[in-house]
Design an enzyme around this catalytic site. Structure first.
Site, short mmCIF file in Angstrom:
data_model
loop_
_atom_site.label_atom_id
_atom_site.label_comp_id
_atom_site.label_asym_id
_atom_site.label_seq_id
_atom_site.Cartn_x
_atom_site.Cartn_y
_atom_site.Cartn_z
N ILE A 186 95.11 -40.08 -3.63
CA ILE A 186 93.91 -39.91 -2.81
C ILE A 186 93.76 -38.49 -2.28
O ILE A 186 92.67 -38.09 -1.87
CB ILE A 186 93.85 -40.92 -1.63
CG1 ILE A 186 94.97 -40.65 -0.61
CG2 ILE A 186 93.87 -42.35 -2.14
CD1 ILE A 186 94.78 -41.38 0.71
N SER A 206 97.24 -48.25 12.52
CA SER A 206 98.55 -48.51 13.11
C SER A 206 98.40 -48.62 14.61
O SER A 206 97.53 -47.98 15.21
CB SER A 206 99.52 -47.37 12.77
OG SER A 206 100.70 -47.45 13.54
N TYR A 266 101.44 -38.51 12.80
CA TYR A 266 101.09 -39.79 12.19
C TYR A 266 100.21 -40.61 13.12
O TYR A 266 99.18 -41.15 12.71
CB TYR A 266 102.38 -40.56 11.85
CG TYR A 266 102.14 -41.92 11.24
CD1 TYR A 266 101.87 -42.04 9.88
CD2 TYR A 266 102.21 -43.08 12.00
CE1 TYR A 266 101.66 -43.29 9.30
CE2 TYR A 266 102.01 -44.33 11.44
CZ TYR A 266 101.74 -44.43 10.08
OH TYR A 266 101.52 -45.66 9.53
#
Length: 288
Positions: A85, A158, A209
């Site tokens: 991607i 998440s 993240y």
């Protein structure tokens, strides 16, 4: 061969992605989407690992017992297709294949591909945002024209992207975002603050993240909003699979990959009553 239903899972050669493919094949026959033959594209950057994952699933005892795959008399077929991607040419090649092979469109994409890097600095932030935020949303836009009416986009977020980790000002900016540009401006401000060594002063956690996943949740909400306002029937949701025992959690997770796959699979093929733009965990929508 033509297929009645076509789905895509990115980053699917191991962990949660692989479990999502397995659960799709297991749950499809009793899902509202069930309508004859079902093709699942297991995509990954590495061809060898991707093809090995497909072979493993073809011999999977659970799938064989359920007679889920076409080789055993079931409706589902799993095929590998290379997809990185973060590589524009890879995405273009994949989309061209879909256009040529499935002229009547596809049903859903589950964007599981993502990275979690060691350490924290400006380069880690740039690389993480590029994959988990910008490239994931660009993949959504590349696939969007191919989706059938009532098609679905599922983005793996998440709980690390939960807004409780931000200053009230940043949280309010996320919640007030109406477009992907609004969310991207927050991502740019984060990257700039990290460059200056002042991300905490700016209201961000020192976690690439986590911020990338907050961005993806926000970007998914914004895309859902725009599509709904334009009259599109495509549903876009994000979800947290939970703390899953995978390489990414270094084997410390409390859920199995199959348990982590349940919410994204629900959002892709089960009846979610037209809900869109929401953040889900444990098979239900939760407050972001």
């Amino acid at each position: 061969m033509s297929y009645n239903t076509v789905g895509i899972v990115t980053g699917a050669n191991k962990g949660i992605g692989l479990a999502i493919v397995r659960q799709l094949a297991l749950q499809y026959p009793k899902s509202p989407l069930s309508n004859g033959s079902f093709l699942i594209y297991l995509t990954a950057r590495d061809q060898g690992r991707g093809e090995a994952a497909v072979k493993d699933l073809q011999q999977d005892a659970q799938l064989k017992q359920a007679k889920a795959l076409q080789a055993d008399g079931g409706p589902s077929e799993i095929k590998f297709r290379a997809l990185d991607i973060t590589d524009e040419e890879s995405v273009k090649s994949f989309v061209a294949h879909l256009k040529q092979t499935h002229s009547d469109g596809i049903n859903f994409i589950i964007n599981n591909a993502g990275i979690a890097m060691e350490g924290f600095n400006a380069n880690v932030v740039k690389t993480t945002l590029h994959c988990n935020y910008y490239s994931t949303l660009q993949t959504c836009h590349s696939i969007l024209p191919l989706l059938k009416p009532h098609g679905r986009i599922v983005n793996l977020g998440s709980m690390s992207g939960h807004l409780s980790k931000y200053s009230p000002e940043i949280r309010d900016r996320f919640l007030a975002s109406k477009s992907e540009d609004d969310v991207s401006s927050i991502m740019q401000d984060f990257a700039s603050a990290v460059e200056a060594g002042k991300e905490k002063d700016a209201g961000f956690p020192s976690a690439a993240y986590a911020v990338s996943k907050a961005g993806l949740i926000g970007g998914s909400r914004a895309l859902a909003r725009v599509l709904k306002e334009s009259g599109s029937s495509v549903l876009v949701n994000s979800c947290c699979p939970g703390y899953v025992n995978t390489d990414m959690t270094k084997g410390n997770g409390t859920k199995t990959p199959d348990e982590g796959a349940l919410t994204p699979v629900l959002l892709a093929i089960q009846d979610i009553q037209g809900r869109t733009g929401e953040f889900w965990q444990n098979e239900k929508a939760i407050e972001w």
